[in-house]
Write an enzyme that holds these catalytic residues in place. Structure first.
Site, PDB file in Angstrom:
ATOM      1  N   SER A 177      43.993  26.323  99.880  1.00 53.12           N
ATOM      2  CA  SER A 177      43.737  24.572  99.851  1.00 53.12           C
ATOM      3  C   SER A 177      42.733  24.399  99.579  1.00 53.12           C
ATOM      4  O   SER A 177      41.524  24.890 100.157  1.00 53.12           O
ATOM      5  CB  SER A 177      44.247  24.584 101.248  1.00 53.12           C
ATOM      6  OG  SER A 177      43.933  23.335 102.596  1.00 53.12           O
ATOM      7  N   HIS A 223      47.222  23.365  96.577  1.00 51.38           N
ATOM      8  CA  HIS A 223      47.445  22.804  97.613  1.00 51.38           C
ATOM      9  C   HIS A 223      46.057  21.494  98.140  1.00 51.38           C
ATOM     10  O   HIS A 223      45.604  22.282  97.911  1.00 51.38           O
ATOM     11  CB  HIS A 223      47.800  23.733  99.449  1.00 51.38           C
ATOM     12  CG  HIS A 223      48.224  22.876 100.311  1.00 51.38           C
ATOM     13  ND1 HIS A 223      49.661  23.012 100.270  1.00 51.38           N
ATOM     14  CD2 HIS A 223      47.738  22.653 101.411  1.00 51.38           C
ATOM     15  CE1 HIS A 223      49.297  22.652 101.397  1.00 51.38           C
ATOM     16  NE2 HIS A 223      48.200  22.714 102.039  1.00 51.38           N
ATOM     17  N   ASP A 266      45.094  18.927 100.155  1.00 53.06           N
ATOM     18  CA  ASP A 266      45.848  18.242 102.144  1.00 53.06           C
ATOM     19  C   ASP A 266      45.208  16.020 101.706  1.00 53.06           C
ATOM     20  O   ASP A 266      43.778  16.149 101.971  1.00 53.06           O
ATOM     21  CB  ASP A 266      44.651  19.018 103.259  1.00 53.06           C
ATOM     22  CG  ASP A 266      45.768  19.900 103.542  1.00 53.06           C
ATOM     23  OD1 ASP A 266      46.994  20.214 103.205  1.00 53.06           O
ATOM     24  OD2 ASP A 266      44.904  21.385 103.388  1.00 53.06           O
ATOM     25  N   MET A 294      45.103  13.385 104.441  1.00 56.57           N
ATOM     26  CA  MET A 294      45.436  12.794 105.324  1.00 56.57           C
ATOM     27  C   MET A 294      44.345  11.336 105.533  1.00 56.57           C
ATOM     28  O   MET A 294      43.986  10.811 105.220  1.00 56.57           O
ATOM     29  CB  MET A 294      44.147  13.136 106.508  1.00 56.57           C
ATOM     30  CG  MET A 294      44.455  15.280 106.456  1.00 56.57           C
ATOM     31  SD  MET A 294      43.573  16.688 107.417  1.00 56.57           S
ATOM     32  CE  MET A 294      43.974  18.188 106.567  1.00 56.57           C
ATOM     33  N   HIS A 352      50.657  17.839 100.120  1.00 55.16           N
ATOM     34  CA  HIS A 352      50.856  17.579 102.046  1.00 55.16           C
ATOM     35  C   HIS A 352      50.341  16.625 102.482  1.00 55.16           C
ATOM     36  O   HIS A 352      48.931  16.380 102.503  1.00 55.16           O
ATOM     37  CB  HIS A 352      50.586  19.079 102.314  1.00 55.16           C
ATOM     38  CG  HIS A 352      50.880  19.345 104.008  1.00 55.16           C
ATOM     39  ND1 HIS A 352      49.953  20.107 104.373  1.00 55.16           N
ATOM     40  CD2 HIS A 352      51.477  18.728 104.352  1.00 55.16           C
ATOM     41  CE1 HIS A 352      50.426  19.998 105.659  1.00 55.16           C
ATOM     42  NE2 HIS A 352      50.740  18.841 105.544  1.00 55.16           N
ATOM     43  N   MET A 404      50.132  13.895 105.541  1.00 56.75           N
ATOM     44  CA  MET A 404      49.303  14.145 106.207  1.00 56.75           C
ATOM     45  C   MET A 404      49.346  13.064 106.783  1.00 56.75           C
ATOM     46  O   MET A 404      48.342  12.367 106.799  1.00 56.75           O
ATOM     47  CB  MET A 404      48.630  14.998 107.004  1.00 56.75           C
ATOM     48  CG  MET A 404      49.218  16.770 106.981  1.00 56.75           C
ATOM     49  SD  MET A 404      47.711  17.678 107.328  1.00 56.75           S
ATOM     50  CE  MET A 404      47.417  17.576 105.068  1.00 56.75           C
ATOM     51  N   MET A 417      54.051  24.070 109.223  1.00 57.68           N
ATOM     52  CA  MET A 417      52.615  24.642 109.943  1.00 57.68           C
ATOM     53  C   MET A 417      52.989  25.245 110.993  1.00 57.68           C
ATOM     54  O   MET A 417      53.301  25.202 111.741  1.00 57.68           O
ATOM     55  CB  MET A 417      52.822  23.023 110.630  1.00 57.68           C
ATOM     56  CG  MET A 417      52.592  21.369 109.733  1.00 57.68           C
ATOM     57  SD  MET A 417      51.345  21.737 108.412  1.00 57.68           S
ATOM     58  CE  MET A 417      49.395  22.022 108.445  1.00 57.68           C
ATOM     59  N   ASP A 469      51.324  26.472 106.103  1.00 56.21           N
ATOM     60  CA  ASP A 469      49.946  26.246 105.978  1.00 56.21           C
ATOM     61  C   ASP A 469      49.672  26.438 107.257  1.00 56.21           C
ATOM     62  O   ASP A 469      49.657  26.014 108.645  1.00 56.21           O
ATOM     63  CB  ASP A 469      50.387  24.795 105.837  1.00 56.21           C
ATOM     64  CG  ASP A 469      48.933  24.284 105.743  1.00 56.21           C
ATOM     65  OD1 ASP A 469      48.010  24.874 105.351  1.00 56.21           O
ATOM     66  OD2 ASP A 469      49.337  23.299 105.287  1.00 56.21           O
ATOM     67  N   GLY A 481      45.829  28.783 109.152  1.00 54.96           N
ATOM     68  CA  GLY A 481      45.775  30.239 109.737  1.00 54.96           C
ATOM     69  C   GLY A 481      46.242  31.405 109.382  1.00 54.96           C
ATOM     70  O   GLY A 481      46.364  32.803 109.911  1.00 54.96           O
ATOM     71  N   SER A 538      40.086  28.375 104.579  1.00 55.39           N
ATOM     72  CA  SER A 538      39.182  29.292 104.309  1.00 55.39           C
ATOM     73  C   SER A 538      39.265  30.690 104.623  1.00 55.39           C
ATOM     74  O   SER A 538      38.473  30.898 104.135  1.00 55.39           O
ATOM     75  CB  SER A 538      39.135  29.373 106.959  1.00 55.39           C
ATOM     76  OG  SER A 538      39.304  29.312 106.970  1.00 55.39           O
TER      77      SER A 538
END
Ligand code: DX5
Ligand code: ZN
Length: 220
Positions: free
Chosen positions: A7, A31, A33, A35, A64, A66, A135, A173, A175, A196
């Site tokens: 990501s 990926h 993101d 937002m 993705h 959001m 998620m 997606d 953690g 991360s």
């Protein structure tokens, strides 16, 4: 086969092309993101950044969304080069139409579901999509802690896919690292998003390899 989807949210935004180069050969999917500061509290990338990155990678681009009212932006992300686009179940009252727009544009259509949205919400909608993005954190930020009760939900969705003979892939997606990846893969996930745990580490190739190694012993 397990697909690894780094990501970009956890990359250094001042040098995206260089950051993408560090994962290009070890990843399967990039990926991205998106937002809007409305559906989620954060603001990130739009179609212009996706288009700019497109010129620097051969990976499958997975956007993705959001964002509220995602239908308004589907064409822009298709034009920017997205090959997978997911819209959140929680944002779209006309989900089938949104998914069809994505497919008509030649991309894979995904339904993203928040941690608190039950598998049952997909009972009909799953027939209209190519993948489900489960998620495992509340969307909005990288680096959050994995929410473990999503594991039985992944199993439930995976069973739904099998029983109906669908070819819907499950992406997870939030953690994801070498500890949580085996849990979600055992439950049926096949596309692993990690921010991360990949871009947050110095050696990205080693980070991707350690996730692959962690799931390689599983019977998938
Ligand atoms: C969160 C995003 C994720 C995020 C994951 O809203 O959808 O893709 O980048 O980050 P990690 O892997 O750090 O949880
Ligand atoms: Zn994401």
């Amino acid at each position: 086969m397990i697909k690894i989807a780094p990501s970009l949210l956890s990359a250094d935004f001042s040098k995206l092309a260089e950051e993408i180069a560090t994962i290009e050969s070890g990843a399967d999917v990039l990926h991205l993101d998106v937002m809007d500061g409305h559906f989620v509290p954060n603001l990130t990338i739009g179609p212009a950044i996706v288009k700019a990155c497109r010129a620097h990678s051969k990976l499958l681009f997975d956007c993705h969304l959001m964002i509220s009212e995602p239908q308004r932006y589907i064409d822009a992300f298709l034009a920017a080069g997205a090959q997978m686009i997911s819209v959140h179940y929680e944002t779209e009252p006309h989900l089938q139409r949104a998914l069809q727009m994505i497919r008509d544009g030649g991309a894979k259509a995904g339904i993203a579901v928040n941690p608190a949205t039950p598998a049952e919400a997909l009972a009909t909608a799953i027939e209209f999509c190519d993948f489900v993005l489960v998620m495992s954190v509340n969307p909005g930020f990288g680096g959050q802690r994995f929410i473990e009760p999503v594991v039985p939900k992944i199993r439930h969705i995976s069973q739904m896919v099998r029983e109906r003979g669908l070819s819907v892939e499950i992406e997870v997606d939030g953690g994801i690292d070498e500890t949580t990846a085996p849990l979600v893969v055992s439950a049926g996930a096949r596309i692993l998003v990690a921010g991360s745990a990949i871009f947050g580490r110095k050696d990205r190739a080693a980070a991707m390899q350690s996730i692959r190694t962690a799931v390689s012993v599983l019977n998938t």
